[in-house]
Write a protein that holds these residues in place. Structure first.
Motif, mmCIF file in Angstrom:
data_model
loop_
_atom_site.group_PDB
_atom_site.id
_atom_site.type_symbol
_atom_site.label_atom_id
_atom_site.label_comp_id
_atom_site.label_asym_id
_atom_site.label_seq_id
_atom_site.Cartn_x
_atom_site.Cartn_y
_atom_site.Cartn_z
ATOM 1 N N THR A 112 0.843 -1.202 0.000
ATOM 2 C CA THR A 112 0.000 0.000 0.000
ATOM 3 C C THR A 112 0.878 1.252 0.000
ATOM 4 N N VAL A 113 1.906 1.257 0.841
ATOM 5 C CA VAL A 113 2.791 2.429 0.902
ATOM 6 C C VAL A 113 3.456 2.654 -0.454
ATOM 7 N N ALA A 114 3.917 1.580 -1.080
ATOM 8 C CA ALA A 114 4.569 1.721 -2.396
ATOM 9 C C ALA A 114 3.600 2.331 -3.411
ATOM 10 N N THR A 115 2.364 1.832 -3.420
ATOM 11 C CA THR A 115 1.362 2.355 -4.356
ATOM 12 C C THR A 115 1.068 3.823 -4.079
ATOM 13 N N VAL A 116 0.801 4.137 -2.812
ATOM 14 C CA VAL A 116 0.427 5.505 -2.450
ATOM 15 C C VAL A 116 1.571 6.469 -2.738
ATOM 16 N N VAL A 117 2.781 6.092 -2.359
ATOM 17 C CA VAL A 117 3.929 6.972 -2.614
ATOM 18 C C VAL A 117 4.063 7.211 -4.116
ATOM 19 N N GLY A 118 3.889 6.163 -4.895
ATOM 20 C CA GLY A 118 3.937 6.313 -6.351
ATOM 21 C C GLY A 118 2.927 7.329 -6.860
ATOM 22 N N GLU A 119 1.688 7.239 -6.341
ATOM 23 C CA GLU A 119 0.639 8.186 -6.757
ATOM 24 C C GLU A 119 1.000 9.618 -6.362
ATOM 25 N N LEU A 120 1.541 9.770 -5.153
ATOM 26 C CA LEU A 120 1.876 11.118 -4.669
ATOM 27 C C LEU A 120 3.052 11.705 -5.457
ATOM 28 N N ILE A 121 3.973 10.845 -5.869
ATOM 29 C CA ILE A 121 5.095 11.318 -6.693
ATOM 30 C C ILE A 121 4.586 11.721 -8.076
ATOM 31 N N THR A 122 3.706 10.908 -8.641
ATOM 32 C CA THR A 122 3.149 11.209 -9.970
ATOM 33 C C THR A 122 2.462 12.573 -9.988
ATOM 34 N N GLU A 123 1.744 12.892 -8.910
ATOM 35 C CA GLU A 123 1.046 14.184 -8.842
ATOM 36 C C GLU A 123 1.967 15.313 -8.381
ATOM 37 N N GLY A 124 3.232 14.995 -8.139
ATOM 38 C CA GLY A 124 4.176 16.039 -7.733
ATOM 39 C C GLY A 124 4.001 16.516 -6.303
ATOM 40 N N ILE A 125 3.313 15.721 -5.479
ATOM 41 C CA ILE A 125 3.093 16.135 -4.088
ATOM 42 C C ILE A 125 4.277 15.712 -3.225
ATOM 43 N N VAL A 126 4.764 14.519 -3.486
ATOM 44 C CA VAL A 126 5.939 14.014 -2.772
ATOM 45 C C VAL A 126 7.075 13.938 -3.785
ATOM 46 N N ALA A 127 8.297 14.215 -3.314
ATOM 47 C CA ALA A 127 9.471 14.128 -4.189
ATOM 48 C C ALA A 127 10.417 13.060 -3.665
ATOM 49 N N GLU A 128 11.069 12.383 -4.612
ATOM 50 C CA GLU A 128 12.074 11.384 -4.263
ATOM 51 C C GLU A 128 13.402 12.100 -4.464
ATOM 52 N N THR A 129 14.031 12.543 -3.385
ATOM 53 C CA THR A 129 15.138 13.476 -3.570
ATOM 54 C C THR A 129 16.471 12.825 -3.878
ATOM 55 N N LYS A 130 16.780 11.732 -3.236
ATOM 56 C CA LYS A 130 18.099 11.124 -3.472
ATOM 57 C C LYS A 130 18.050 9.702 -2.987
ATOM 58 N N ARG A 131 19.048 8.951 -3.369
ATOM 59 C CA ARG A 131 19.122 7.582 -2.879
ATOM 60 C C ARG A 131 20.323 7.464 -1.964
ATOM 61 N N THR A 132 20.109 6.982 -0.750
ATOM 62 C CA THR A 132 21.217 6.794 0.175
ATOM 63 C C THR A 132 21.453 5.306 0.309
ATOM 64 N N ALA A 133 22.719 4.915 0.350
ATOM 65 C CA ALA A 133 23.011 3.494 0.521
ATOM 66 C C ALA A 133 22.767 3.110 1.974
ATOM 67 N N GLY A 134 21.909 2.149 2.207
ATOM 68 C CA GLY A 134 21.705 1.636 3.556
ATOM 69 C C GLY A 134 22.907 0.827 3.969
ATOM 70 N N ARG A 135 22.981 0.514 5.263
ATOM 71 C CA ARG A 135 24.114 -0.276 5.725
ATOM 72 C C ARG A 135 24.090 -1.671 5.094
ATOM 73 N N VAL A 136 22.889 -2.149 4.893
ATOM 74 C CA VAL A 136 22.736 -3.493 4.327
ATOM 75 C C VAL A 136 21.820 -3.380 3.096
ATOM 76 N N GLY A 137 22.129 -4.120 2.071
ATOM 77 C CA GLY A 137 21.202 -4.214 0.938
ATOM 78 C C GLY A 137 21.280 -3.030 -0.007
ATOM 79 N N ARG A 138 20.231 -2.898 -0.845
ATOM 80 C CA ARG A 138 20.285 -1.924 -1.924
ATOM 81 C C ARG A 138 20.000 -0.507 -1.416
ATOM 82 N N PRO A 139 20.377 0.510 -2.193
ATOM 83 C CA PRO A 139 20.184 1.900 -1.756
ATOM 84 C C PRO A 139 18.696 2.205 -1.554
ATOM 85 N N THR A 140 18.401 3.160 -0.684
ATOM 86 C CA THR A 140 17.028 3.509 -0.354
ATOM 87 C C THR A 140 16.730 4.937 -0.794
ATOM 88 N N ALA A 141 15.580 5.138 -1.396
ATOM 89 C CA ALA A 141 15.200 6.476 -1.839
ATOM 90 C C ALA A 141 14.728 7.307 -0.653
#
Lengths: 410, 410
Positions: free
Chosen positions: A44-73
């Motif tokens: 649900t969070v992934a879907t909602v965040v996607g919708e909010l980004i599409t409408e320009g309400i939320v921005a994905e500013t940068k990706r930071t590498a987490g200590r473990v695993g793949r980078p996080t937006a």
């Protein structure tokens, strides 16, 4: 006639509000963190965040590498999406605050209002002037503005026969139409109690409890009631008028014309009246400006023993306030009660302990034992912020993200 | 901590309740009629009716040929699905009512209770005895019983530390465990205010308005609050304790131990107190049995001019009641207020006009102008019916049809 119930669209709308709240309060966050804070499912969070980004309400500013695993937006509100304006029309001033779309304050103007001049033309001029000034001060054009919200100090009715009923002035469709023309931007109008509860929902505690009441203490007093993340508006948008519920049958005359209302005892003029009853010749008893009286009382209370009449007034006010809050707890039985408004900012810390004791003592059964009574964590101009949040909600409703029912959209 | 919000399961649950209500109230109906009455889509109604038939809750009794088109199936509640029992434990009696699964009364017993005997053993004996007697009278075995609901005259807390707090007696886990053992059937316990609001939702007006308050007037007084088809329970299931909100700060002593509560003025002993204040030597002023006093007052009021002290008492009671209702309207702003309880059945028609006038006059702004204030349309023992409906809801929840949150399921 059946009543519209919540639909699955409303549930999606509420999920979007939960996510917006999590991003707004955190400043910077991640999808994982939003999932943790909201209790929604990761999908649900992934879907909602996607919708909010599409409408320009939320921005994905940068990706930071987490200590473990793949980078996080990293997620933030997209402050550049546009501007919203919140206008607080109070008894003695009009304040207009310009916000970015992350509800950060960009500019603010305050202009005095003569509380005795009530003709719509003058009030409209004051509102339009404040709006022009704050846009100018913020260096933005009208094209940048997503919406304007105006809080009017009275009952804003949203059913058939839309009207605004303020003590001593009533606006009907004609005046509201003139207001809409003067503002010339997407506009909503609401009542300070609903507006403050909205601020608690967007920025304060309201979204983290099943039921919350926000008490405004100023010239007038009232309650914003939030149940399961939604504001209780009532049949005609006048729920929360606790300030005009009875404390004392046939008691003090209230400025609403009735007798014994809570406001007549714990509104700023009521507190001054209590002081006058305790010590008629006290220097603060006849001071004309309410704010000066309350602030001088706060100063006196900070020096124990210096002014026994002020101390007795505060004690008595806490007794009144605790008793009146107990009535709200009896009827609503909320988890949290927050106090706000300028009397709270000045006197809150002096009032709180005795108010809490009286509340626990006076509420039925042990229903107030677990109530969290606290000063609101929302700072700044809560009314301007709250009404700007409703203007933003209206914009989000217009683009199809929310299903919020806003009583007066002009 | 985020709060559980409504889910799509809750929405399906609400649709099922809407359909059940439509079938229950109509007695006999059709899918088309249910669609019209509920405002749900035909496909939702078809699905829900199918589910209710599969679980044996609704029965498709016969097909009648419509004037046009194909024959239409007639829907009824499946009364033979089983029995439910509602037990009303009041101050002065225990009444047990046996219902079929269509909530039609099958048998009823009432046994007196000494309101001064408060030990749990005696109260439990009274409850268990009434249950046995009503099953015997109805000629049913325990195997036929889908569930039992008991209304206890106090606060029923459903959070950590489940307890029942009645004026002068408190039951904790131990007593509730003994109750469960004595009953030996699926059991729920609730408070009369929630129970009466449930009756309004199942059988009365509650499902047809966005907000409704049901006022109980008897020995005690209180409010059941229904918002958007759901009962407002509050953080600890004590919402609606309007009877112990203030009418007069530091006023009459209430039997709850505090002063100035609404109940001390409009509860039956409060009405008698008003009569005593108006005419201390009045023959009804010191009569011991409350019901006799109220009924004698109703008789006197039916003969205008015969007993001026009774007329003044009723006038004064309407003034108190209208004032106290105005407080509820101020805070909740409901569409509908219904009155119920034995004082209402006796004195309602005499109280209503003056109560309404005072309510409209006293409510803030014009917020009471459109309120429908009326005597409840639910007849019979509303408490037994309501608590039986909750027992039935619990059964429907157990079979997966509803998501109702019932505070105390034993």
């Amino acid at each position: 006639m059946t009543t519209p119930r919540r639909t699955s669209r409303d549930i999606r709308s509420e999920s979007r509000l939960d996510v917006l709240h999590a991003v707004l309060v955190a400043g910077e966050t991640t999808r994982n963190e939003v999932t943790r804070v909201t209790g929604l499912s990761p999908s649900t969070v992934a879907t909602v965040v996607g919708e909010l980004i599409t409408e320009g309400i939320v921005a994905e500013t940068k990706r930071t590498a987490g200590r473990v695993g793949r980078p996080t937006a990293t997620l933030t509100m997209n402050a550049a999406r546009g501007r919203v304006v919140g206008i607080d029309v109070a008894e003695t001033y009009v304040r207009a605050v310009l916000f970015d779309a992350a509800l950060h304050q960009v500019a603010s103007v305050e202009e005095p209002r003569d509380e005795h001049v009530l003709d719509p033309g003058t009030v409209l001029d004051g509102i339009a002037g404040a709006l022009d000034h704050v846009l100018e001060q913020g260096g933005v054009t009208r094209d940048d503005v997503l919406g304007v919200g105006i809080s009017l100090p009275g009952l804003v009715r949203g059913t058939s026969g839309t009207s605004v009923v303020v003590p001593h002035w009533t606006w009907h469709r004609v005046e509201l139409e003139r207001l809409r023309e003067r503002v010339g931007l997407p506009l909503i109008v609401d009542n300070p109690l609903k507006v403050m509860a909205t601020a608690e929902l967007w920025l304060g505690r309201g979204r983290y409890c099943s039921s919350m009441v926000t008490i405004n203490l100023g010239t007038g007093v009232g309650a914003g009631i939030v149940l399961e993340g939604r504001i209780l508006r009532g049949a005609t948008n006048s729920a929360g008028e606790w300030g005009h519920s009875l404390l004392v049958l046939d008691g003090r005359e209230c400025r609403c014309g009735r007798h014994g209302c809570v406001e007549a005892y714990v509104g700023a003029p009521g507190i001054q009246q209590t002081l006058r009853e305790i010590q008629p010749a006290h220097p603060l008893a006849d001071l004309a400006m309410q704010r000066d009286v309350i602030e001088a009382m706060a100063e006196a209370a900070a020096r124990p023993g210096a002014d026994p009449a002020v101390e007795r007034t505060i004690e008595r006010t806490a007794y009144y306030l605790g008793s009146a809050l107990a009535d709200l707890v009896a009827v609503i039985n909320p988890e949290v009660v927050t106090l706000t408004g300028w009397t709270t900012w000045a006197l809150g810390e002096h009032l709180l302990p005795a108010t809490r004791a009286r509340l626990v003592d006076q509420a039925p059964g042990r229903s107030a034992d677990d109530v969290r009574l606290e000063v609101s964590t929302v700072r700044g101009n809560m009314v301007a912020t709250g009404v700007a949040a409703i203007a933003l909600e209206r914009f989000l409703t217009d683009v199809g993200l929310l299903t919020t029912r806003i009583p007066i959209t002009l």
